[in-house]
Design a protein around this motif. Structure first.
Motif, PDB file in Angstrom:
ATOM      1  N   LEU A  52       1.196  -1.387  -0.360  1.00 46.34           N
ATOM      2  CA  LEU A  52      -0.010   0.092  -0.401  1.00 46.34           C
ATOM      3  C   LEU A  52       0.884   0.773   0.269  1.00 46.34           C
ATOM      4  CD1 LEU A  52      -3.294  -0.913   2.356  1.00 46.34           C
ATOM      5  CD2 LEU A  52      -2.737  -0.816   0.057  1.00 46.34           C
ATOM      6  N   HIS A  53       2.324   1.175   0.730  1.00 48.82           N
ATOM      7  CA  HIS A  53       2.618   2.589   0.977  1.00 48.82           C
ATOM      8  C   HIS A  53       3.198   2.653  -1.222  1.00 48.82           C
ATOM      9  CE1 HIS A  53       2.909   3.963   4.966  1.00 48.82           C
ATOM     10  NE2 HIS A  53       3.647   2.295   5.000  1.00 48.82           N
ATOM     11  N   ARG A  54       3.893   1.658  -1.040  1.00 48.05           N
ATOM     12  CA  ARG A  54       4.043   1.422  -2.941  1.00 48.05           C
ATOM     13  C   ARG A  54       2.840   1.829  -3.740  1.00 48.05           C
ATOM     14  NH1 ARG A  54       6.632  -3.715  -1.849  1.00 48.05           N
ATOM     15  NH2 ARG A  54       5.224  -4.881  -3.355  1.00 48.05           N
ATOM     16  N   HIS A  55       1.901   1.429  -3.683  1.00 50.00           N
ATOM     17  CA  HIS A  55       0.696   1.707  -4.423  1.00 50.00           C
ATOM     18  C   HIS A  55       0.595   3.633  -4.177  1.00 50.00           C
ATOM     19  CE1 HIS A  55      -3.151   2.033  -6.315  1.00 50.00           C
ATOM     20  NE2 HIS A  55      -3.663   2.570  -5.466  1.00 50.00           N
ATOM     21  N   ARG A  56       0.970   4.386  -2.761  1.00 47.26           N
ATOM     22  CA  ARG A  56       0.040   5.499  -2.287  1.00 47.26           C
ATOM     23  C   ARG A  56       1.053   5.653  -3.543  1.00 47.26           C
ATOM     24  NH1 ARG A  56      -2.207   7.950   2.944  1.00 47.26           N
ATOM     25  NH2 ARG A  56      -2.869   9.388   2.017  1.00 47.26           N
ATOM     26  N   ALA A  57       2.309   6.029  -3.332  1.00 47.58           N
ATOM     27  CA  ALA A  57       4.023   6.832  -4.147  1.00 47.58           C
ATOM     28  C   ALA A  57       3.243   6.346  -5.316  1.00 47.58           C
ATOM     29  CB  ALA A  57       5.077   6.242  -3.162  1.00 47.58           C
ATOM     30  N   ALA A  58       2.524   5.470  -5.939  1.00 46.20           N
ATOM     31  CA  ALA A  58       2.472   5.375  -7.838  1.00 46.20           C
ATOM     32  C   ALA A  58       1.599   6.515  -7.457  1.00 46.20           C
ATOM     33  CB  ALA A  58       1.887   3.930  -8.263  1.00 46.20           C
ATOM     34  N   GLN A  59       0.376   6.316  -6.509  1.00 44.79           N
ATOM     35  CA  GLN A  59      -1.184   7.306  -6.924  1.00 44.79           C
ATOM     36  C   GLN A  59      -0.783   8.537  -6.607  1.00 44.79           C
ATOM     37  OE1 GLN A  59      -4.002   7.604  -3.579  1.00 44.79           O
ATOM     38  NE2 GLN A  59      -5.099   6.388  -5.321  1.00 44.79           N
ATOM     39  N   THR A  60      -0.093   9.023  -6.095  1.00 46.79           N
ATOM     40  CA  THR A  60       1.100  10.518  -6.486  1.00 46.79           C
ATOM     41  C   THR A  60       1.500  10.893  -7.702  1.00 46.79           C
ATOM     42  OG1 THR A  60       1.105  10.119  -3.494  1.00 46.79           O
ATOM     43  CG2 THR A  60       2.477  12.543  -4.542  1.00 46.79           C
ATOM     44  N   ALA A  61       2.244  10.132  -8.304  1.00 50.90           N
ATOM     45  CA  ALA A  61       2.961  10.138  -9.089  1.00 50.90           C
ATOM     46  C   ALA A  61       1.865  10.275 -10.205  1.00 50.90           C
ATOM     47  CB  ALA A  61       3.847   9.056  -9.654  1.00 50.90           C
ATOM     48  N   ALA A  62       1.169   9.756 -10.233  1.00 55.62           N
ATOM     49  CA  ALA A  62      -0.566   9.238 -11.487  1.00 55.62           C
ATOM     50  C   ALA A  62      -1.088  11.335 -11.449  1.00 55.62           C
ATOM     51  CB  ALA A  62      -0.811   8.190 -11.184  1.00 55.62           C
ATOM     52  N   ARG A  63      -1.341  11.171  -9.841  1.00 52.43           N
ATOM     53  CA  ARG A  63      -1.638  12.986  -9.566  1.00 52.43           C
ATOM     54  C   ARG A  63      -0.890  13.743 -10.101  1.00 52.43           C
ATOM     55  NH1 ARG A  63      -1.799  12.678  -3.701  1.00 52.43           N
ATOM     56  NH2 ARG A  63      -0.394  14.735  -3.625  1.00 52.43           N
ATOM     57  N   PHE A  64       0.172  14.171 -10.132  1.00 55.39           N
ATOM     58  CA  PHE A  64       0.946  14.964 -10.322  1.00 55.39           C
ATOM     59  C   PHE A  64       0.984  15.041 -12.185  1.00 55.39           C
ATOM     60  CE2 PHE A  64       3.366  15.144  -6.369  1.00 55.39           C
ATOM     61  CZ  PHE A  64       2.956  16.112  -5.920  1.00 55.39           C
ATOM     62  N   ALA A  65       0.863  13.574 -12.686  1.00 56.48           N
ATOM     63  CA  ALA A  65       1.037  13.537 -14.312  1.00 56.48           C
ATOM     64  C   ALA A  65      -0.083  14.124 -14.473  1.00 56.48           C
ATOM     65  CB  ALA A  65       1.113  11.945 -14.243  1.00 56.48           C
ATOM     66  N   ALA A  66      -1.784  13.609 -13.620  1.00 53.95           N
ATOM     67  CA  ALA A  66      -2.927  14.173 -14.325  1.00 53.95           C
ATOM     68  C   ALA A  66      -2.672  15.934 -13.803  1.00 53.95           C
ATOM     69  CB  ALA A  66      -4.022  13.567 -13.456  1.00 53.95           C
ATOM     70  N   GLN A  71      -9.509  14.304  -9.696  1.00 54.90           N
ATOM     71  CA  GLN A  71     -10.120  14.767  -8.736  1.00 54.90           C
ATOM     72  C   GLN A  71      -9.917  14.368  -7.258  1.00 54.90           C
ATOM     73  OE1 GLN A  71     -13.816  14.038 -10.516  1.00 54.90           O
ATOM     74  NE2 GLN A  71     -13.275  14.253 -12.582  1.00 54.90           N
ATOM     75  N   ASP A  72      -9.309  14.558  -6.478  1.00 53.81           N
ATOM     76  CA  ASP A  72      -9.136  14.503  -5.136  1.00 53.81           C
ATOM     77  C   ASP A  72     -10.075  13.455  -4.120  1.00 53.81           C
ATOM     78  OD1 ASP A  72      -7.869  12.985  -3.194  1.00 53.81           O
ATOM     79  OD2 ASP A  72      -6.855  14.936  -1.998  1.00 53.81           O
ATOM     80  N   SER A  73     -10.570  12.679  -4.355  1.00 52.67           N
ATOM     81  CA  SER A  73     -11.517  10.738  -4.062  1.00 52.67           C
ATOM     82  C   SER A  73     -10.983  11.042  -2.695  1.00 52.67           C
ATOM     83  CB  SER A  73     -12.436  10.922  -5.099  1.00 52.67           C
ATOM     84  OG  SER A  73     -11.277   9.300  -5.170  1.00 52.67           O
ATOM     85  N   GLY A  74      -9.893  10.707  -2.248  1.00 53.52           N
ATOM     86  CA  GLY A  74      -9.366  10.139  -0.670  1.00 53.52           C
ATOM     87  C   GLY A  74      -9.284   8.472  -1.396  1.00 53.52           C
ATOM     88  N   LEU A  75      -9.613   8.040  -2.583  1.00 56.00           N
ATOM     89  CA  LEU A  75      -9.982   6.525  -1.859  1.00 56.00           C
ATOM     90  C   LEU A  75      -8.470   6.197  -2.919  1.00 56.00           C
ATOM     91  CD1 LEU A  75     -12.232   7.026  -4.396  1.00 56.00           C
ATOM     92  CD2 LEU A  75     -13.092   6.350  -2.653  1.00 56.00           C
ATOM     93  N   VAL A  76      -8.414   4.603  -2.177  1.00 56.35           N
ATOM     94  CA  VAL A  76      -6.986   3.768  -2.447  1.00 56.35           C
ATOM     95  C   VAL A  76      -7.260   3.540  -4.004  1.00 56.35           C
ATOM     96  CG1 VAL A  76      -5.990   2.119  -2.070  1.00 56.35           C
ATOM     97  CG2 VAL A  76      -7.357   3.254  -0.003  1.00 56.35           C
ATOM     98  N   PHE A  77      -7.951   2.865  -4.687  1.00 55.32           N
ATOM     99  CA  PHE A  77      -7.899   2.926  -6.008  1.00 55.32           C
ATOM    100  C   PHE A  77      -9.224   3.391  -6.574  1.00 55.32           C
ATOM    101  CE2 PHE A  77      -7.919  -1.179  -3.119  1.00 55.32           C
ATOM    102  CZ  PHE A  77      -6.309  -1.394  -3.188  1.00 55.32           C
ATOM    103  N   THR A  78      -7.900   4.101  -7.502  1.00 53.96           N
ATOM    104  CA  THR A  78      -8.741   5.192  -8.068  1.00 53.96           C
ATOM    105  C   THR A  78      -8.589   4.681 -10.202  1.00 53.96           C
ATOM    106  OG1 THR A  78      -6.756   6.528  -8.079  1.00 53.96           O
ATOM    107  CG2 THR A  78      -8.662   6.887  -6.773  1.00 53.96           C
ATOM    108  N   SER A  79      -9.388   6.158 -10.789  1.00 55.91           N
ATOM    109  CA  SER A  79      -9.078   6.124 -12.103  1.00 55.91           C
ATOM    110  C   SER A  79      -7.688   6.109 -12.582  1.00 55.91           C
ATOM    111  CB  SER A  79      -9.792   5.957 -12.637  1.00 55.91           C
ATOM    112  OG  SER A  79     -10.084   7.787 -12.634  1.00 55.91           O
ATOM    113  N   ARG A  80      -7.236   6.594 -13.229  1.00 56.64           N
ATOM    114  CA  ARG A  80      -5.956   7.293 -13.788  1.00 56.64           C
ATOM    115  C   ARG A  80      -6.540   8.983 -13.500  1.00 56.64           C
ATOM    116  NH1 ARG A  80      -5.232   4.502 -19.861  1.00 56.64           N
ATOM    117  NH2 ARG A  80      -4.279   2.457 -18.405  1.00 56.64           N
TER     118      ARG A  80
END
Length: 142
Positions: A52-66, A71-80
């Motif tokens: 989950l720590h690795r996933h959160r880091a990847a999600q943070t990178a996806a957030r910056f890329a997007a 759209q900050d939903s606070g969800l663990v599993f999200t779309s791109r």
């Protein structure tokens, strides 16, 4: 159409270890699908916490890329773009991952099949039903 999400939360117990709140972000047209009793925080293994720590880091990178599309939903599993996944997106991603497994026909599988396969394999290996129910978060029949 129901939409169930798992939000990023930090468990008060477990020395600050992350937990995943079950059923926290649940919505359904015509009413909620979770009862107060069914809402809970599940304990996570060390391996799950690391993933989950690795996933959160990847999600943070996806957030910056997007960028502004996120759209900050606070969800663990999200779309791109940070929105809640729908069933067809999850199924398509699951089947795409299955293309990497030799001998598997992805179109014949759904994510729900994993739960049944897990229970069947555990039972075949002699694990008591009570333990299987505990691992798969299912309740014993009344």
């Amino acid at each position: 159409m129901p939409c169930v999400g798992f939000t990023w939360t930090w468990s008060a117990s477990g020395c600050g270890s992350p937990g995943v709140g079950c059923g926290v972000a649940v919505c359904r047209v015509g009413g909620d699908t979770k009862t107060a009793k069914s809402r809970r925080t599940i304990a996570l293994s060390g391996l799950a916490v690391a993933v989950l720590h690795r996933h959160r880091a990847a999600q943070t990178a996806a957030r910056f890329a997007a960028g502004s599309s996120w759209q900050d939903s606070g969800l663990v599993f999200t779309s791109r773009v940070g929105t809640m996944l729908d069933a067809s997106n999850v199924r398509d991603a699951f089947r795409s991952a299955l293309t990497l497994v030799p001998g598997i026909e992805p179109a014949e599988w759904t994510p729900r099949d994993l739960r049944h396969s897990f229970a069947s394999i555990m039972s075949e290996r002699g694990v008591p039903l009570e333990e299987i129910r505990g691992c798969s978060a299912t309740r014993a029949p009344p």
